[in-house]
Write a protein that holds these residues in place. Structure first.
Motif, PDB file in Angstrom:
ATOM      1  N   ASP A   3      -6.192  -1.920 -18.334  1.00  0.00           N
ATOM      2  CA  ASP A   3      -6.003  -0.849 -17.357  1.00  0.00           C
ATOM      3  C   ASP A   3      -7.166   0.138 -17.435  1.00  0.00           C
ATOM      4  OD1 ASP A   3      -3.653  -1.999 -16.710  1.00  0.00           O
ATOM      5  OD2 ASP A   3      -2.374  -0.532 -17.702  1.00  0.00           O
ATOM      6  N   ASN A   4      -7.747   0.455 -16.291  1.00  0.00           N
ATOM      7  CA  ASN A   4      -8.799   1.460 -16.191  1.00  0.00           C
ATOM      8  C   ASN A   4      -8.289   2.605 -15.338  1.00  0.00           C
ATOM      9  OD1 ASN A   4     -10.785  -0.299 -17.497  1.00  0.00           O
ATOM     10  ND2 ASN A   4     -10.717  -1.477 -15.590  1.00  0.00           N
ATOM     11  N   GLU A   5      -8.729   3.833 -15.657  1.00  0.00           N
ATOM     12  CA  GLU A   5      -8.257   4.961 -14.856  1.00  0.00           C
ATOM     13  C   GLU A   5      -8.794   4.848 -13.433  1.00  0.00           C
ATOM     14  OE1 GLU A   5      -7.420   9.161 -16.194  1.00  0.00           O
ATOM     15  OE2 GLU A   5      -9.320   9.438 -15.136  1.00  0.00           O
ATOM     16  N   GLY A   6      -7.893   4.909 -12.510  1.00  0.00           N
ATOM     17  CA  GLY A   6      -8.227   4.774 -11.098  1.00  0.00           C
ATOM     18  C   GLY A   6      -6.960   4.430 -10.335  1.00  0.00           C
ATOM     19  N   LEU A   7      -7.118   4.180  -9.050  1.00  0.00           N
ATOM     20  CA  LEU A   7      -5.966   3.974  -8.176  1.00  0.00           C
ATOM     21  C   LEU A   7      -6.047   2.615  -7.483  1.00  0.00           C
ATOM     22  CD1 LEU A   7      -3.415   5.268  -6.894  1.00  0.00           C
ATOM     23  CD2 LEU A   7      -4.916   6.167  -5.096  1.00  0.00           C
ATOM     24  N   MET A  30     -12.225   7.176  -0.456  1.00  0.00           N
ATOM     25  CA  MET A  30     -13.665   7.426  -0.610  1.00  0.00           C
ATOM     26  C   MET A  30     -13.933   8.913  -0.795  1.00  0.00           C
ATOM     27  SD  MET A  30     -15.387   4.529  -0.501  1.00  0.00           S
ATOM     28  CE  MET A  30     -17.058   4.920   0.043  1.00  0.00           C
ATOM     29  N   ALA A  31     -13.196   9.749  -0.082  1.00  0.00           N
ATOM     30  CA  ALA A  31     -13.379  11.195  -0.181  1.00  0.00           C
ATOM     31  C   ALA A  31     -12.931  11.739  -1.533  1.00  0.00           C
ATOM     32  CB  ALA A  31     -12.622  11.898   0.942  1.00  0.00           C
ATOM     33  N   LEU A  32     -12.000  11.044  -2.199  1.00  0.00           N
ATOM     34  CA  LEU A  32     -11.517  11.496  -3.503  1.00  0.00           C
ATOM     35  C   LEU A  32     -12.543  11.298  -4.612  1.00  0.00           C
ATOM     36  CD1 LEU A  32      -7.756  10.409  -3.875  1.00  0.00           C
ATOM     37  CD2 LEU A  32      -8.688  12.721  -3.897  1.00  0.00           C
ATOM     38  N   SER A  33     -13.457  10.357  -4.401  1.00  0.00           N
ATOM     39  CA  SER A  33     -14.493  10.052  -5.403  1.00  0.00           C
ATOM     40  C   SER A  33     -13.892   9.617  -6.733  1.00  0.00           C
ATOM     41  CB  SER A  33     -15.425  11.264  -5.604  1.00  0.00           C
ATOM     42  OG  SER A  33     -16.085  11.587  -4.392  1.00  0.00           O
ATOM     43  N   ILE A  34     -12.894   8.743  -6.653  1.00  0.00           N
ATOM     44  CA  ILE A  34     -12.296   8.144  -7.837  1.00  0.00           C
ATOM     45  C   ILE A  34     -12.414   6.628  -7.706  1.00  0.00           C
ATOM     46  CG2 ILE A  34     -10.651  10.046  -8.182  1.00  0.00           C
ATOM     47  CD1 ILE A  34      -8.493   8.160  -6.980  1.00  0.00           C
ATOM     48  N   PRO A  35     -12.367   5.909  -8.840  1.00  0.00           N
ATOM     49  CA  PRO A  35     -12.339   4.447  -8.743  1.00  0.00           C
ATOM     50  C   PRO A  35     -11.053   4.006  -8.025  1.00  0.00           C
ATOM     51  CG  PRO A  35     -12.856   5.158 -10.977  1.00  0.00           C
ATOM     52  CD  PRO A  35     -12.393   6.369 -10.243  1.00  0.00           C
ATOM     53  N   LEU A  60     -14.196  -3.891   4.511  1.00  0.00           N
ATOM     54  CA  LEU A  60     -14.227  -2.544   3.938  1.00  0.00           C
ATOM     55  C   LEU A  60     -14.517  -2.632   2.441  1.00  0.00           C
ATOM     56  CD1 LEU A  60     -11.058  -1.038   5.684  1.00  0.00           C
ATOM     57  CD2 LEU A  60     -13.438  -0.474   6.201  1.00  0.00           C
ATOM     58  N   PRO A  61     -15.416  -1.806   1.925  1.00  0.00           N
ATOM     59  CA  PRO A  61     -15.706  -1.823   0.484  1.00  0.00           C
ATOM     60  C   PRO A  61     -14.451  -1.565  -0.348  1.00  0.00           C
ATOM     61  CG  PRO A  61     -17.325  -0.512   1.660  1.00  0.00           C
ATOM     62  CD  PRO A  61     -16.237  -0.819   2.652  1.00  0.00           C
ATOM     63  N   PHE A  62     -14.308  -2.312  -1.426  1.00  0.00           N
ATOM     64  CA  PHE A  62     -13.207  -2.180  -2.391  1.00  0.00           C
ATOM     65  C   PHE A  62     -11.853  -2.585  -1.802  1.00  0.00           C
ATOM     66  CE2 PHE A  62     -16.221   1.442  -3.034  1.00  0.00           C
ATOM     67  CZ  PHE A  62     -16.927   0.878  -4.084  1.00  0.00           C
ATOM     68  N   CYS A  63     -11.868  -3.319  -0.704  1.00  0.00           N
ATOM     69  CA  CYS A  63     -10.624  -3.749  -0.062  1.00  0.00           C
ATOM     70  C   CYS A  63     -10.547  -5.270  -0.048  1.00  0.00           C
ATOM     71  CB  CYS A  63     -10.528  -3.225   1.369  1.00  0.00           C
ATOM     72  SG  CYS A  63     -10.436  -1.432   1.474  1.00  0.00           S
ATOM     73  N   LYS A  64      -9.335  -5.787  -0.203  1.00  0.00           N
ATOM     74  CA  LYS A  64      -9.152  -7.237  -0.252  1.00  0.00           C
ATOM     75  C   LYS A  64      -7.856  -7.622   0.454  1.00  0.00           C
ATOM     76  CE  LYS A  64      -8.420  -8.869  -4.373  1.00  0.00           C
ATOM     77  NZ  LYS A  64      -8.667  -9.386  -5.749  1.00  0.00           N
ATOM     78  N   TYR A  65      -7.976  -8.546   1.391  1.00  0.00           N
ATOM     79  CA  TYR A  65      -6.819  -9.089   2.107  1.00  0.00           C
ATOM     80  C   TYR A  65      -6.580 -10.507   1.621  1.00  0.00           C
ATOM     81  CZ  TYR A  65      -4.197 -11.273   5.952  1.00  0.00           C
ATOM     82  OH  TYR A  65      -3.283 -11.987   6.701  1.00  0.00           O
ATOM     83  N   ILE A  66      -5.373 -10.759   1.119  1.00  0.00           N
ATOM     84  CA  ILE A  66      -5.025 -12.068   0.571  1.00  0.00           C
ATOM     85  C   ILE A  66      -3.893 -12.670   1.401  1.00  0.00           C
ATOM     86  CG2 ILE A  66      -4.195 -13.330  -1.447  1.00  0.00           C
ATOM     87  CD1 ILE A  66      -5.244 -10.968  -3.160  1.00  0.00           C
ATOM     88  N   LEU A  67      -4.130 -13.812   1.994  1.00  0.00           N
ATOM     89  CA  LEU A  67      -3.104 -14.528   2.750  1.00  0.00           C
ATOM     90  C   LEU A  67      -2.493 -15.581   1.841  1.00  0.00           C
ATOM     91  CD1 LEU A  67      -1.619 -15.145   5.400  1.00  0.00           C
ATOM     92  CD2 LEU A  67      -3.520 -16.670   6.004  1.00  0.00           C
ATOM     93  N   TYR A 108      -0.983  12.540  -4.129  1.00  0.00           N
ATOM     94  CA  TYR A 108      -0.513  11.610  -5.163  1.00  0.00           C
ATOM     95  C   TYR A 108      -1.383  11.705  -6.418  1.00  0.00           C
ATOM     96  CZ  TYR A 108       3.348   8.805  -3.312  1.00  0.00           C
ATOM     97  OH  TYR A 108       4.585   8.379  -2.901  1.00  0.00           O
ATOM     98  N   TRP A 109      -2.701  11.767  -6.220  1.00  0.00           N
ATOM     99  CA  TRP A 109      -3.587  11.767  -7.385  1.00  0.00           C
ATOM    100  C   TRP A 109      -3.382  13.014  -8.254  1.00  0.00           C
ATOM    101  CZ3 TRP A 109      -5.588   8.018  -9.818  1.00  0.00           C
ATOM    102  CH2 TRP A 109      -6.592   8.218 -10.771  1.00  0.00           C
ATOM    103  N   ASN A 110      -2.904  14.084  -7.686  1.00  0.00           N
ATOM    104  CA  ASN A 110      -2.567  15.273  -8.474  1.00  0.00           C
ATOM    105  C   ASN A 110      -1.450  14.997  -9.474  1.00  0.00           C
ATOM    106  OD1 ASN A 110      -4.471  16.899  -7.198  1.00  0.00           O
ATOM    107  ND2 ASN A 110      -3.034  17.640  -5.648  1.00  0.00           N
ATOM    108  N   HIS A 111      -0.713  13.901  -9.262  1.00  0.00           N
ATOM    109  CA  HIS A 111       0.401  13.535 -10.150  1.00  0.00           C
ATOM    110  C   HIS A 111       0.119  12.229 -10.887  1.00  0.00           C
ATOM    111  CE1 HIS A 111       3.183  16.555  -8.358  1.00  0.00           C
ATOM    112  NE2 HIS A 111       2.517  16.296  -7.244  1.00  0.00           N
ATOM    113  N   HIS A 112      -1.142  11.850 -11.007  1.00  0.00           N
ATOM    114  CA  HIS A 112      -1.446  10.497 -11.477  1.00  0.00           C
ATOM    115  C   HIS A 112      -1.132  10.253 -12.953  1.00  0.00           C
ATOM    116  CE1 HIS A 112      -5.211  12.394 -12.856  1.00  0.00           C
ATOM    117  NE2 HIS A 112      -5.339  11.360 -13.673  1.00  0.00           N
TER     118      HIS A 112
END
Length: 298
Positions: A3-7, A30-35, A60-67, A108-112
């Motif tokens: 597990d790495n810190e990120g969302l 992207m605006a949050l600047s978190i992994p 889209l960067p960092f996005c993955k669609y799996i069928l 949500y990230w304020n409660h991560h």
């Protein structure tokens, strides 16, 4: 997988185009600047148009669609997403929900650092026609009295839903959804129970998604029947976590289930016609659900 810190934003879908939802979430992340990553698992959709649209998510960067090559079922598909993820926080979102503001992910990230956080939902954008004639809209709108975080927090494990929640990855992988839940309904209710049994804290906040996709009355009635089959199958494990189950057990204990069951059998067709018609009522819907569930009982 470490597990790495990120969302990790995880979206199960079936026959629904969610490119717009993913695009909005991607912009916020992207605006949050978190992994972060956004993973969509399509549970073997048959609708070719939604598949075609969703494939653009891969651009889209960092996005993955799996069928998926075959249908996994509601619980297994969510567990697949959790196992596929790589970050410490998992945010589960149903594909037919919509974001309401640009601070959704930031809230949500304020409660991560918390164990489990549930944000709720609101019903929106329904036309006057839907408000009068759509059974799903009427049902969901009637539930809004329980939608505030303050009300939900009074019974945090009973007001937990899978459509919009964040959970620590290590908790999700140790207390997964029950893979036996393949039909519609109640996989999140059992998860709420198991979280309570494991003394995992659920924090309720006001960070809703919008619910604005309402199937027609006949389709919703069919889904309701499917969910009641699920409730019947797992009633021993869901005892104490469902009002309809508690009510049916009460009238059975007092010998009232037989006349109620016969009433339902006699008027089932009339109730179906009413509920699938132009002016369905929630009272008739409650009677139908109770009667249908009682006919499943010995």
């Amino acid at each position: 997988m470490v597990d790495n810190e990120g969302l990790s934003i995880l979206i199960p879908t079936y026959n629904f185009a969610c490119l717009q939802l993913v695009s909005n979430l991607h912009k916020q992340a992207m605006a949050l600047s978190i992994p972060f990553e956004i993973i969509i698992s399509d549970d073997a959709s048959s609708d070719l148009d939604s598949i075609r649209q969703n494939k653009h998510i891969n651009n889209l960067p960092f996005c993955k669609y799996i069928l998926q090559p075959h249908n996994l079922g509601r619980a297994s598909n969510r567990n697949f997403l959790a196992n596929e993820s790589k970050f410490s926080c998992l945010l589960f979102i149903d594909s037919d929900m919509t974001t309401l503001n640009d601070s959704y992910l930031a809230s949500y990230w304020n409660h991560h650092t918390q164990d489990v956080v549930y944000g709720g939902y609101v019903v929106r954008n329904a036309s006057t026609h839907l408000q009068k004639r759509n059974l799903r809209y009427k049902f969901e709108y009637s539930c809004l009295l329980l939608s505030s975080a303050e009300v939900r927090q009074k019974k945090p494990y009973h007001h937990f839903h899978a459509s919009n929640f964040m959970i620590q990855r290590n908790i999700m992988t140790s207390i997964p959804f029950d893979n036996r839940f393949t039909l519609y309904g109640y996989e999140d209710v059992l998860l709420g129970k198991r979280l309570q049994e494991s003394k995992v804290k659920i924090q309720h906040i006001n960070n809703p998604l919008g619910f604005e996709v309402f199937e027609n009355n006949a389709e919703f009635l069919k889904k309701t029947e499917e969910s009641l089959l699920t409730l019947h199958k797992f009633q021993d494990e869901l005892k104490g976590y469902n009002q309809l189950l508690g009510f049916c057990n009460y009238i059975k204990k007092n010998g009232l289930h037989i006349p109620f069951k016969w009433f339902y059998i006699m008027f089932r067709k009339a109730l179906q016609n009413h509920l699938c018609g132009k002016h369905p009522t929630l009272c008739a819907f409650r009677i139908y659900k109770i009667g249908y569930f009682l006919t499943l009982q010995p």
